[in-house]
Write a protein that holds these residues in place. Structure first.
Motif, PDB file in Angstrom:
ATOM      1  N   UNK A  64       0.846  -1.183   0.000  1.00  0.00           N
ATOM      2  CA  UNK A  64       0.000   0.000   0.000  1.00  0.00           C
ATOM      3  C   UNK A  64       0.887   1.240   0.000  1.00  0.00           C
ATOM      4  N   UNK A  65       0.318   2.337  -0.455  1.00  0.00           N
ATOM      5  CA  UNK A  65       1.053   3.601  -0.539  1.00  0.00           C
ATOM      6  C   UNK A  65       0.507   4.583   0.480  1.00  0.00           C
ATOM      7  N   UNK A  66       1.415   5.195   1.227  1.00  0.00           N
ATOM      8  CA  UNK A  66       1.022   6.166   2.245  1.00  0.00           C
ATOM      9  C   UNK A  66       1.600   7.528   1.885  1.00  0.00           C
ATOM     10  N   UNK A  67       0.741   8.547   1.957  1.00  0.00           N
ATOM     11  CA  UNK A  67       1.172   9.911   1.673  1.00  0.00           C
ATOM     12  C   UNK A  67       0.932  10.777   2.896  1.00  0.00           C
ATOM     13  N   UNK A  68       1.983  11.423   3.359  1.00  0.00           N
ATOM     14  CA  UNK A  68       1.875  12.311   4.507  1.00  0.00           C
ATOM     15  C   UNK A  68       1.935  13.746   4.011  1.00  0.00           C
ATOM     16  N   UNK A  69       1.021  14.579   4.483  1.00  0.00           N
ATOM     17  CA  UNK A  69       0.844  15.928   3.950  1.00  0.00           C
ATOM     18  C   UNK A  69       2.023  16.860   4.144  1.00  0.00           C
ATOM     19  N   UNK A  78       5.465   7.088   0.392  1.00  0.00           N
ATOM     20  CA  UNK A  78       6.200   5.822   0.513  1.00  0.00           C
ATOM     21  C   UNK A  78       5.251   4.657   0.255  1.00  0.00           C
ATOM     22  N   UNK A  79       5.718   3.696  -0.530  1.00  0.00           N
ATOM     23  CA  UNK A  79       4.971   2.464  -0.739  1.00  0.00           C
ATOM     24  C   UNK A  79       5.613   1.364   0.118  1.00  0.00           C
ATOM     25  N   UNK A  80       4.768   0.637   0.830  1.00  0.00           N
ATOM     26  CA  UNK A  80       5.235  -0.402   1.742  1.00  0.00           C
ATOM     27  C   UNK A  80       4.853  -1.774   1.181  1.00  0.00           C
ATOM     28  N   UNK A  81       5.750  -2.734   1.328  1.00  0.00           N
ATOM     29  CA  UNK A  81       5.514  -4.100   0.852  1.00  0.00           C
ATOM     30  C   UNK A  81       5.740  -5.068   2.016  1.00  0.00           C
ATOM     31  N   UNK A  82       4.833  -6.024   2.165  1.00  0.00           N
ATOM     32  CA  UNK A  82       5.010  -7.027   3.210  1.00  0.00           C
ATOM     33  C   UNK A  82       4.282  -8.312   2.834  1.00  0.00           C
ATOM     34  N   UNK A  83       4.672  -9.395   3.464  1.00  0.00           N
ATOM     35  CA  UNK A  83       4.051 -10.704   3.278  1.00  0.00           C
ATOM     36  C   UNK A  83       3.630 -11.231   4.647  1.00  0.00           C
ATOM     37  N   UNK A 125       7.826  -5.121   7.300  1.00  0.00           N
ATOM     38  CA  UNK A 125       7.900  -4.698   5.905  1.00  0.00           C
ATOM     39  C   UNK A 125       9.177  -5.257   5.276  1.00  0.00           C
ATOM     40  N   UNK A 126       9.015  -5.867   4.099  1.00  0.00           N
ATOM     41  CA  UNK A 126      10.183  -6.438   3.427  1.00  0.00           C
ATOM     42  C   UNK A 126      10.828  -5.459   2.451  1.00  0.00           C
TER      43      UNK A 126
END
Length: 229
Positions: A64-69, A78-83, A125-126
């Motif tokens: 998912x992608x998170x945007x901070x104002x 930042x886009x986060x990746x995890x399994x 997060x990987x």
């Protein structure tokens, strides 16, 4: 019936009598004898000591992608990746009564505790993809915001499979049946009863249908309504 009970009681006394009497645990022996007389299922070997049993595993990828104002030059994206690897199985309560029915034609049926996802939603997060680098303490704040959402997504997805994935249930039944059948037959042999050629598993509280609809996980790192239902 009396002959069967007598034979099993003799086996119990022969195998464990010395232990019980030497340790002044006559009451425990009497309870096991009472259980046999009242028709309760005998303890099935190691199952009387088992607590958590993993039956099926499944791994799922997430992102998912998170945007901070803030001002454009300071905005963090930042886009986060995890399994996450799920483990589905049962938690056996202390002194659980493994109720086994004889359905005839060499087939037995056992009622098992409810099937559930056993692993806590521990997310690591990987990988990160910093589309726009966060400055100052913004990166840390974004990390914890994304982590909270990631845990919610993991929990929701794991619970949804229990409502919608019929194969998960059927595969878990096969796994548990393969585990229980030799133990059940061992107990039946001790009671001078014929062995089962097959053992059906029924999980407590299993769904009657698997038509649940999944909520669509957004591309953004945000909670969605019903996530924890």
């Amino acid at each position: 019936m009396k002959e069967i009970i007598s034979g099993v009681v003799a086996l119990l006394i022969g195998a464990g009598g010395a232990y019980f009497f030497q340790d002044s645990k006559i009451k425990q022996l009497e309870e096991r004898i009472d259980a046999l007389i009242t028709g309760q299922v005998p303890a099935y070997g190691i199952l009387s000591r088992v607590n958590r049993v993993e039956l099926e595993k499944a791994s799922s990828p997430f992102s998912c992608k998170l945007q901070d104002g803030g001002f454009p030059s300071f905005k963090g994206i930042i886009r986060y990746f995890w399994d996450f690897e799920y483990a589905y199985g049962i938690i056996v309560p202390p002194n659980y009564d493994w109720e086994v029915k004889d359905l005839g034609n060499g087939v037995g049926q056992v009622l098992a505790p409810s099937l559930q996802q056993l692993r806590p939603a521990k997310v690591e997060f990987r990988d990160f993809d910093e589309i726009n680098e966060a400055s100052g303490d913004r990166w840390e704040r974004m990390y914890y915001d994304a982590l909270k959402v990631a845990k919610e997504w993991v929990e929701y997805t794991g619970n949804f499979r229990l409502r919608a994935d019929e194969n998960l249930w059927s595969d878990s039944k096969v796994s548990l049946s393969n585990m229980l059948l030799p133990l059940v037959n061992q107990a039946r042999k001790s009671a001078n009863k014929s062995s089962f050629s097959a053992l059906e598993v029924v999980f407590n509280g299993q769904p009657t249908s698997f038509d649940a609809k999944a909520l669509s996980l957004p591309k953004e790192c945000k909670s969605i309504p019903g996530m924890n239902n």
